[in-house]
Design a protein around this motif. Structure first.
Motif, PDB file in Angstrom:
ATOM      1  N   LYS A  39      18.558  35.171  25.230  1.00 31.35           N
ATOM      2  CA  LYS A  39      19.023  36.085  24.083  1.00 31.35           C
ATOM      3  C   LYS A  39      18.500  37.190  23.791  1.00 31.35           C
ATOM      4  O   LYS A  39      17.462  37.115  24.158  1.00 31.35           O
ATOM      5  CB  LYS A  39      19.683  35.064  23.187  1.00 31.35           C
ATOM      6  CG  LYS A  39      20.561  34.094  23.673  1.00 31.35           C
ATOM      7  CD  LYS A  39      21.255  33.004  22.397  1.00 31.35           C
ATOM      8  CE  LYS A  39      22.671  32.468  23.435  1.00 31.35           C
ATOM      9  NZ  LYS A  39      23.140  31.630  21.386  1.00 31.35           N
ATOM     10  N   VAL A  40      19.101  38.358  23.916  1.00 27.08           N
ATOM     11  CA  VAL A  40      18.090  39.511  23.757  1.00 27.08           C
ATOM     12  C   VAL A  40      18.815  40.800  22.135  1.00 27.08           C
ATOM     13  O   VAL A  40      20.322  40.344  22.675  1.00 27.08           O
ATOM     14  CB  VAL A  40      17.961  40.222  25.214  1.00 27.08           C
ATOM     15  CG1 VAL A  40      17.657  41.807  24.386  1.00 27.08           C
ATOM     16  CG2 VAL A  40      17.201  39.710  26.056  1.00 27.08           C
ATOM     17  N   ILE A  41      18.725  40.731  22.150  1.00 26.97           N
ATOM     18  CA  ILE A  41      18.605  41.487  21.028  1.00 26.97           C
ATOM     19  C   ILE A  41      17.914  43.053  20.994  1.00 26.97           C
ATOM     20  O   ILE A  41      16.895  42.801  20.839  1.00 26.97           O
ATOM     21  CB  ILE A  41      18.655  41.303  19.522  1.00 26.97           C
ATOM     22  CG1 ILE A  41      19.465  40.287  18.579  1.00 26.97           C
ATOM     23  CG2 ILE A  41      18.539  42.229  17.720  1.00 26.97           C
ATOM     24  CD1 ILE A  41      19.225  39.726  17.268  1.00 26.97           C
ATOM     25  N   VAL A  42      18.383  44.361  21.503  1.00 24.97           N
ATOM     26  CA  VAL A  42      18.335  45.498  21.463  1.00 24.97           C
ATOM     27  C   VAL A  42      17.988  46.365  19.990  1.00 24.97           C
ATOM     28  O   VAL A  42      18.919  45.954  18.883  1.00 24.97           O
ATOM     29  CB  VAL A  42      18.798  46.479  22.510  1.00 24.97           C
ATOM     30  CG1 VAL A  42      18.868  47.446  22.305  1.00 24.97           C
ATOM     31  CG2 VAL A  42      19.264  45.724  24.119  1.00 24.97           C
ATOM     32  N   ILE A  43      16.565  46.500  20.123  1.00 20.07           N
ATOM     33  CA  ILE A  43      16.399  47.831  18.826  1.00 20.07           C
ATOM     34  C   ILE A  43      16.483  49.658  19.089  1.00 20.07           C
ATOM     35  O   ILE A  43      15.266  49.369  20.616  1.00 20.07           O
ATOM     36  CB  ILE A  43      15.162  47.604  17.778  1.00 20.07           C
ATOM     37  CG1 ILE A  43      15.662  45.816  18.181  1.00 20.07           C
ATOM     38  CG2 ILE A  43      15.115  47.836  17.010  1.00 20.07           C
ATOM     39  CD1 ILE A  43      16.241  45.483  17.069  1.00 20.07           C
ATOM     40  N   SER A  53      10.812  31.749  23.026  1.00 13.22           N
ATOM     41  CA  SER A  53      11.845  31.463  21.972  1.00 13.22           C
ATOM     42  C   SER A  53      12.587  32.504  21.448  1.00 13.22           C
ATOM     43  O   SER A  53      12.535  33.595  21.998  1.00 13.22           O
ATOM     44  CB  SER A  53      10.805  31.058  20.244  1.00 13.22           C
ATOM     45  OG  SER A  53      10.246  32.825  19.549  1.00 13.22           O
ATOM     46  N   GLU A  54      14.064  32.281  21.127  1.00 12.54           N
ATOM     47  CA  GLU A  54      14.843  33.195  21.490  1.00 12.54           C
ATOM     48  C   GLU A  54      15.481  33.128  19.807  1.00 12.54           C
ATOM     49  O   GLU A  54      15.399  32.087  19.482  1.00 12.54           O
ATOM     50  CB  GLU A  54      15.930  32.822  22.318  1.00 12.54           C
ATOM     51  CG  GLU A  54      15.630  32.930  23.770  1.00 12.54           C
ATOM     52  CD  GLU A  54      16.537  31.860  24.182  1.00 12.54           C
ATOM     53  OE1 GLU A  54      17.573  32.931  24.546  1.00 12.54           O
ATOM     54  OE2 GLU A  54      16.964  30.846  25.153  1.00 12.54           O
ATOM     55  N   PRO A  55      15.741  34.955  19.947  1.00  8.22           N
ATOM     56  CA  PRO A  55      16.092  35.965  20.691  1.00  8.22           C
ATOM     57  C   PRO A  55      15.394  36.369  20.946  1.00  8.22           C
ATOM     58  O   PRO A  55      13.736  36.500  20.061  1.00  8.22           O
ATOM     59  CB  PRO A  55      17.117  36.969  19.791  1.00  8.22           C
ATOM     60  CG  PRO A  55      16.437  36.609  18.440  1.00  8.22           C
ATOM     61  CD  PRO A  55      16.171  35.163  17.818  1.00  8.22           C
ATOM     62  N   VAL A  56      15.654  37.486  21.965  1.00  4.68           N
ATOM     63  CA  VAL A  56      13.993  38.283  21.791  1.00  4.68           C
ATOM     64  C   VAL A  56      14.288  39.611  21.795  1.00  4.68           C
ATOM     65  O   VAL A  56      15.300  40.285  21.957  1.00  4.68           O
ATOM     66  CB  VAL A  56      13.898  38.517  23.894  1.00  4.68           C
ATOM     67  CG1 VAL A  56      12.754  38.843  24.082  1.00  4.68           C
ATOM     68  CG2 VAL A  56      13.568  36.623  24.201  1.00  4.68           C
ATOM     69  N   PHE A  57      13.753  40.890  21.257  1.00  2.00           N
ATOM     70  CA  PHE A  57      13.889  41.773  20.432  1.00  2.00           C
ATOM     71  C   PHE A  57      13.743  42.404  21.653  1.00  2.00           C
ATOM     72  O   PHE A  57      12.190  42.221  20.971  1.00  2.00           O
ATOM     73  CB  PHE A  57      13.652  41.296  19.272  1.00  2.00           C
ATOM     74  CG  PHE A  57      13.633  40.960  17.903  1.00  2.00           C
ATOM     75  CD1 PHE A  57      15.029  41.244  17.492  1.00  2.00           C
ATOM     76  CD2 PHE A  57      13.209  39.366  17.800  1.00  2.00           C
ATOM     77  CE1 PHE A  57      15.608  40.260  16.561  1.00  2.00           C
ATOM     78  CE2 PHE A  57      13.764  38.695  16.740  1.00  2.00           C
ATOM     79  CZ  PHE A  57      14.693  39.059  16.591  1.00  2.00           C
ATOM     80  N   VAL A  58      14.159  43.226  21.575  1.00  2.00           N
ATOM     81  CA  VAL A  58      13.212  44.796  22.786  1.00  2.00           C
ATOM     82  C   VAL A  58      13.341  46.055  22.058  1.00  2.00           C
ATOM     83  O   VAL A  58      15.179  45.944  21.973  1.00  2.00           O
ATOM     84  CB  VAL A  58      14.214  44.131  23.666  1.00  2.00           C
ATOM     85  CG1 VAL A  58      13.853  45.673  24.942  1.00  2.00           C
ATOM     86  CG2 VAL A  58      14.025  43.515  25.062  1.00  2.00           C
ATOM     87  N   GLY A 111      23.432  41.547  20.740  1.00  3.14           N
ATOM     88  CA  GLY A 111      23.321  42.521  19.883  1.00  3.14           C
ATOM     89  C   GLY A 111      22.786  43.574  19.722  1.00  3.14           C
ATOM     90  O   GLY A 111      21.552  43.078  20.365  1.00  3.14           O
ATOM     91  N   ALA A 112      22.011  44.932  19.352  1.00  2.00           N
ATOM     92  CA  ALA A 112      21.997  46.070  19.280  1.00  2.00           C
ATOM     93  C   ALA A 112      22.171  46.790  17.485  1.00  2.00           C
ATOM     94  O   ALA A 112      22.824  46.715  17.052  1.00  2.00           O
ATOM     95  CB  ALA A 112      21.938  47.269  20.219  1.00  2.00           C
ATOM     96  N   LEU A 113      21.131  46.999  17.598  1.00  5.11           N
ATOM     97  CA  LEU A 113      20.466  47.837  15.845  1.00  5.11           C
ATOM     98  C   LEU A 113      20.655  48.911  16.305  1.00  5.11           C
ATOM     99  O   LEU A 113      20.012  50.003  16.891  1.00  5.11           O
ATOM    100  CB  LEU A 113      19.803  47.359  15.078  1.00  5.11           C
ATOM    101  CG  LEU A 113      19.087  46.266  15.028  1.00  5.11           C
ATOM    102  CD1 LEU A 113      18.422  46.539  13.745  1.00  5.11           C
ATOM    103  CD2 LEU A 113      20.729  45.906  14.056  1.00  5.11           C
ATOM    104  N   ALA A 114      22.187  49.852  16.135  1.00  2.00           N
ATOM    105  CA  ALA A 114      22.064  51.336  16.372  1.00  2.00           C
ATOM    106  C   ALA A 114      21.523  52.043  15.388  1.00  2.00           C
ATOM    107  O   ALA A 114      21.267  52.460  14.501  1.00  2.00           O
ATOM    108  CB  ALA A 114      23.337  51.721  16.976  1.00  2.00           C
ATOM    109  N   VAL A 115      19.576  52.528  14.991  1.00  2.00           N
ATOM    110  CA  VAL A 115      19.107  53.322  14.786  1.00  2.00           C
ATOM    111  C   VAL A 115      19.483  54.567  14.357  1.00  2.00           C
ATOM    112  O   VAL A 115      19.849  55.218  15.376  1.00  2.00           O
ATOM    113  CB  VAL A 115      17.408  53.317  14.123  1.00  2.00           C
ATOM    114  CG1 VAL A 115      16.794  53.961  13.984  1.00  2.00           C
ATOM    115  CG2 VAL A 115      17.612  51.408  15.177  1.00  2.00           C
TER     116      VAL A 115
END
Length: 202
Positions: free
Chosen positions: A7-11, A58-63, A93-97
């Motif tokens: 599981k990945v969360i994109v920043i 460990s997850e999620p992985v923050f990229v 998911g993603a954080l759209a900055v």
């Protein structure tokens, strides 16, 4: 041998403020921050990031990906598009900055959070102040998000900043809340999927 998807969360931010904030939040909420591969702009290769994801314990992985103001598909978005379809990656998911770049690229979002940590129906600017656009946010590394199927996209101001409200000395509370929204939605989705599976079997 089948490969387990992480599981990945994109920043969509890779500067020092974002790296410190995400590293701290990962230590609090759990997960693995690949902030050591982040940059402004992104300089890590697809292979380096995939290896980091696969090795995460460990997850999620923050990229963290960043175009550094480049118009169109820059380094960060290019990497995002490449890793999104990899069999080891499950982007939850993603954080759209937001940014003040003159190249006004935009993306849809599911939630938007202002500098006070409130959910708002509008996009926000770099300071976390609500703008006039409903359901879309402008930034320099957000266009590719709209090209992908990402379950939860949260619009947010400049991570670790937002007039000091998201400062790391306070625990980056705005960014932390945005990450929590993604995790809550993922948990709800998982519970719903399990419930559907159970109902089919009975």
């Amino acid at each position: 041998m089948s490969r387990m998807r992480k599981k990945v969360i994109v920043i969509t931010d890779g500067d020092e403020y974002a790296r410190r904030a995400i590293r701290h939040i990962a230590s609090e909420l759990g997960g693995t921050s690949l902030d050591d591969l982040a940059g402004n702009p992104t300089r890590a290769t697809k292979e380096e990031i995939i290896k980091g994801i696969e090795r995460a314990t460990s997850e999620p992985v923050f990229v963290l990906v960043d175009d550094a103001g480049v118009s169109g598909i820059g380094a960060g978005e290019s990497i995002l598009l490449q890793i999104a379809t990899h069999p080891s990656v499950d982007i939850i998911g993603a954080l759209a900055v937001a940014s003040h770049t003159k190249f006004r690229e935009w993306s849809r979002f599911d939630f938007s959070i202002d500098l006070d940590g409130n959910l708002v129906p509008f996009g926000v600017d770099k300071e976390g102040v609500p703008e006039l656009d409903v359901d879309r946010i402008s930034g320099d590394t957000v266009y590719a998000l709209d090209q992908l199927t990402i379950p939860t996209i949260v619009a947010i101001g400049d991570i670790g900043k937002m007039r000091g409200r998201d400062d790391i000395k306070y625990g980056a509370p705005v960014t932390k809340r945005a990450i929590e929204l993604i995790l809550e939605r993922d948990e709800q989705h998982g519970a719903a999927s399990t419930g559907n599976a159970d109902s089919i079997q009975t």
